[in-house]
Scaffold this motif. Sequence first.
Motif, mmCIF file in Angstrom:
data_model
loop_
_atom_site.group_PDB
_atom_site.id
_atom_site.type_symbol
_atom_site.label_atom_id
_atom_site.label_comp_id
_atom_site.label_asym_id
_atom_site.label_seq_id
_atom_site.Cartn_x
_atom_site.Cartn_y
_atom_site.Cartn_z
ATOM 1 N N LEU A 218 0.829 -1.207 0.000
ATOM 2 C CA LEU A 218 0.000 0.000 0.000
ATOM 3 C C LEU A 218 0.864 1.258 0.000
ATOM 4 C CD1 LEU A 218 -2.949 -0.851 2.429
ATOM 5 C CD2 LEU A 218 -3.063 -0.445 -0.031
ATOM 6 N N VAL A 219 1.944 1.242 0.780
ATOM 7 C CA VAL A 219 2.875 2.377 0.768
ATOM 8 C C VAL A 219 3.458 2.562 -0.624
ATOM 9 C CG1 VAL A 219 5.050 3.272 1.692
ATOM 10 C CG2 VAL A 219 3.419 2.153 3.216
ATOM 11 N N ALA A 220 3.830 1.444 -1.272
ATOM 12 C CA ALA A 220 4.388 1.526 -2.623
ATOM 13 C C ALA A 220 3.362 2.105 -3.593
ATOM 14 C CB ALA A 220 4.838 0.143 -3.089
ATOM 15 N N MET A 221 2.119 1.653 -3.518
ATOM 16 C CA MET A 221 1.075 2.150 -4.418
ATOM 17 C C MET A 221 0.780 3.629 -4.162
ATOM 18 S SD MET A 221 -0.891 1.537 -6.921
ATOM 19 C CE MET A 221 -0.739 -0.251 -7.026
ATOM 20 N N PHE A 238 11.100 6.643 -6.616
ATOM 21 C CA PHE A 238 12.198 5.894 -5.997
ATOM 22 C C PHE A 238 11.729 5.171 -4.738
ATOM 23 C CE2 PHE A 238 14.575 8.932 -8.581
ATOM 24 C CZ PHE A 238 15.546 8.120 -9.121
ATOM 25 N N ILE A 239 10.949 5.847 -3.887
ATOM 26 C CA ILE A 239 10.508 5.174 -2.670
ATOM 27 C C ILE A 239 9.435 4.134 -2.977
ATOM 28 C CG2 ILE A 239 8.682 6.803 -2.029
ATOM 29 C CD1 ILE A 239 9.589 6.455 0.884
ATOM 30 N N ALA A 240 8.659 4.332 -4.051
ATOM 31 C CA ALA A 240 7.677 3.323 -4.442
ATOM 32 C C ALA A 240 8.372 2.036 -4.876
ATOM 33 C CB ALA A 240 6.798 3.863 -5.569
ATOM 34 N N VAL A 241 9.447 2.173 -5.651
ATOM 35 C CA VAL A 241 10.197 0.991 -6.079
ATOM 36 C C VAL A 241 10.870 0.328 -4.878
ATOM 37 C CG1 VAL A 241 12.103 0.185 -7.526
ATOM 38 C CG2 VAL A 241 10.524 1.911 -8.390
ATOM 39 N N PHE A 242 11.404 1.146 -3.969
ATOM 40 C CA PHE A 242 12.031 0.593 -2.765
ATOM 41 C C PHE A 242 11.018 -0.178 -1.929
ATOM 42 C CE2 PHE A 242 12.989 1.235 1.804
ATOM 43 C CZ PHE A 242 14.154 0.489 1.882
ATOM 44 N N VAL A 280 19.194 -5.782 -3.732
ATOM 45 C CA VAL A 280 18.698 -4.560 -4.389
ATOM 46 C C VAL A 280 18.213 -3.509 -3.393
ATOM 47 C CG1 VAL A 280 18.024 -5.821 -6.458
ATOM 48 C CG2 VAL A 280 16.338 -5.435 -4.652
ATOM 49 N N LEU A 281 17.909 -3.904 -2.156
ATOM 50 C CA LEU A 281 17.318 -2.937 -1.227
ATOM 51 C C LEU A 281 18.267 -1.786 -0.907
ATOM 52 C CD1 LEU A 281 15.409 -5.253 1.277
ATOM 53 C CD2 LEU A 281 14.449 -3.718 -0.429
ATOM 54 N N THR A 282 19.541 -2.104 -0.648
ATOM 55 C CA THR A 282 20.498 -1.045 -0.307
ATOM 56 C C THR A 282 20.676 -0.040 -1.441
ATOM 57 O OG1 THR A 282 21.663 -2.489 1.248
ATOM 58 C CG2 THR A 282 22.863 -0.575 0.410
ATOM 59 N N PRO A 283 20.953 -0.466 -2.686
ATOM 60 C CA PRO A 283 21.093 0.540 -3.756
ATOM 61 C C PRO A 283 19.810 1.308 -4.044
ATOM 62 C CG PRO A 283 21.172 -1.695 -4.656
ATOM 63 C CD PRO A 283 21.288 -1.820 -3.165
ATOM 64 N N LEU A 284 18.661 0.642 -3.916
ATOM 65 C CA LEU A 284 17.407 1.357 -4.161
ATOM 66 C C LEU A 284 17.194 2.453 -3.117
ATOM 67 C CD1 LEU A 284 14.911 -1.477 -5.183
ATOM 68 C CD2 LEU A 284 15.834 0.346 -6.623
ATOM 69 N N TYR A 285 17.518 2.168 -1.864
ATOM 70 C CA TYR A 285 17.352 3.212 -0.849
ATOM 71 C C TYR A 285 18.353 4.340 -1.068
ATOM 72 C CZ TYR A 285 16.812 5.685 3.493
ATOM 73 O OH TYR A 285 16.583 6.685 4.406
#
Length: 595
Positions: A218-221, A238-242, A280-285
């Motif tokens: 829900l946060v992503a959406m 960026f935060i939606a993808v994260f 992927v979480l670290t680079p996405l953040y």
Amino acid sequence: MYGGIVSKTLPAICAFLLFLGGGVVPLHAAGTNEGALAISGGVLSLAGQDLSRPRPVRGVWKVQVGPPVADTEPLLVTVPPRERRYFTPWGERLVTGTITYRARITDVPTTSPLALEIPLVFGTLRAWVNGREVVAIGQADVPERSRVERRVLVPLLPGTVGGSPGDELDVEICIGSSYYPYGGMTHIPPRLGTLAALQRSRTVLAFRDGVLIGFVLLVAMYHFLLVFAPNKDATHLFIAVFAAALAYRFAVADGEMFLGAFLGLSAEAMLRLQGPAVYVLTPLYILFLRQLLPSESTHRAFRVILRVSAVWVVAAIFIPLRFWMDLLFWYYPIIIAASLSIGITILRAVRAGRDGARLIAAGGLVLLTTGIVRIFSLLGFYVPPAYCHALGGTVFLLANSIALSRRMVDFRLSLANLREEAQRDGLTGLFNRRTFDTRLQEEWQRHVRSSQPLALMMADVDYFKRYNDALGHQEGDEALRIVAGVLQQHAQRAGDFVARYGGEEFVLVLPNTEIAGAYQLAESIRRLVREKEIPHPESPERLLTISIGVSAVIPEQGTAGARRDPRDLVKAADRALYDAKLGGRDATRTAPLGE
């Protein structure tokens, strides 16, 4: 105001998330020492034990390296092992392969069916009770038939016992792992309890995981939809993808492994899915943080970490799975470096007073705490409460989401303030001439549709130039503010509209008002200004006064096809004001449109 709302709602949301992880499922259910059943020398006695609630089984099991062989003497090993590793009889660390656990359970009650819960299967599992096979997951030496499952139940049913209360159970559990050395009972002890209680615990855990994954999605959406907002802030993307990647991580690597459970994937396929989820979480953040705090970011360190992480993501997809754990081990220094760089960036933002930086820092502390707990768990010092690290990640995501949302709200408030300032006169606080022209046009069109009268009042301060020359511009400005306040005081209805027309002239738009009503209101305004008794040394009355012109009309198409215009109403009011000036000032005159 908004910051106060956030400070009140964030603890409530965090408490709800902690309730999901620790309240719905008791914290000690993850395997702490409280209430543990003690097994000694491979023998577990259930005499006088309360099994209505699942309890961890700790102590010395009979352990055999390899599949069960009848003639082989098992080793007596503490489970979970203190080193969090298993070693062969020759002192070599067992990375992959098969472990066989043996135990004799005595004084088994038959009032309720019992079961033994195996924390994690990462490969194959076979279990026998009194020589009868009761569980078979995967197939040994066939990687594509291996499975990844959490909390596998080995039933200890009365039918398996074949006797009466007090019978003994010989339990033999063979766990095989082709890729992952931490399966079975290496880190977390098994639990023993009634079959119904363990099944209920699994159901509650699955519900909690579903709620947590759904919340993160829900946060992503939410942020994905904000990408298309008018201000088009790419930070939301960026935060939606994260957030989506975090939900993916929860689904394939934590909790009940939703994706694997639903699709029935093999252990090899699950490892292939977990690789990107881990790396992927670290680079996405970092990409999100660079967008959110560009001035405070450690750009050089971030660039290096992003490039190295990209290499790890590709490697996790293509390298042979026997190197999977080695790849994960060498990624820990990168995570430490990234955490330091991210921490420095957030601290810089806090020192610079960036909006939302303190909130992100608080979320980071929660994530850091749960991360330290997880590290201690891996080192064997402590087994954390259920889903501790996942809850920390969710709280951290929530803190960043609220911080970004606050920035968006502050931006919109600033934009609204700028628009408001652009519509207002800086001296009096009334609407300015441009806004007056727009609003008058809107009211005119509305009254054309409703066929209701529209009145306009135009006021002018008498002998204002003389007032300024005699007392100075500061006193003149104060006089204009007083007159503006009187006008605003009489604009009581929702549609009434006061503006500064220019210089010492003011206008008041009165919707749904006939000329007689507008005249009475104008007289009240004129008298109130006079009653203020503002000294005017250059006026015949020795007081500051105003003159007012009033006009009104029902906007509609005129005769002979001529269409009236809002400017005609302004001209009529201006003509009435001119008549008031000619009549000696401090007066009100009317001029209905068309006369």
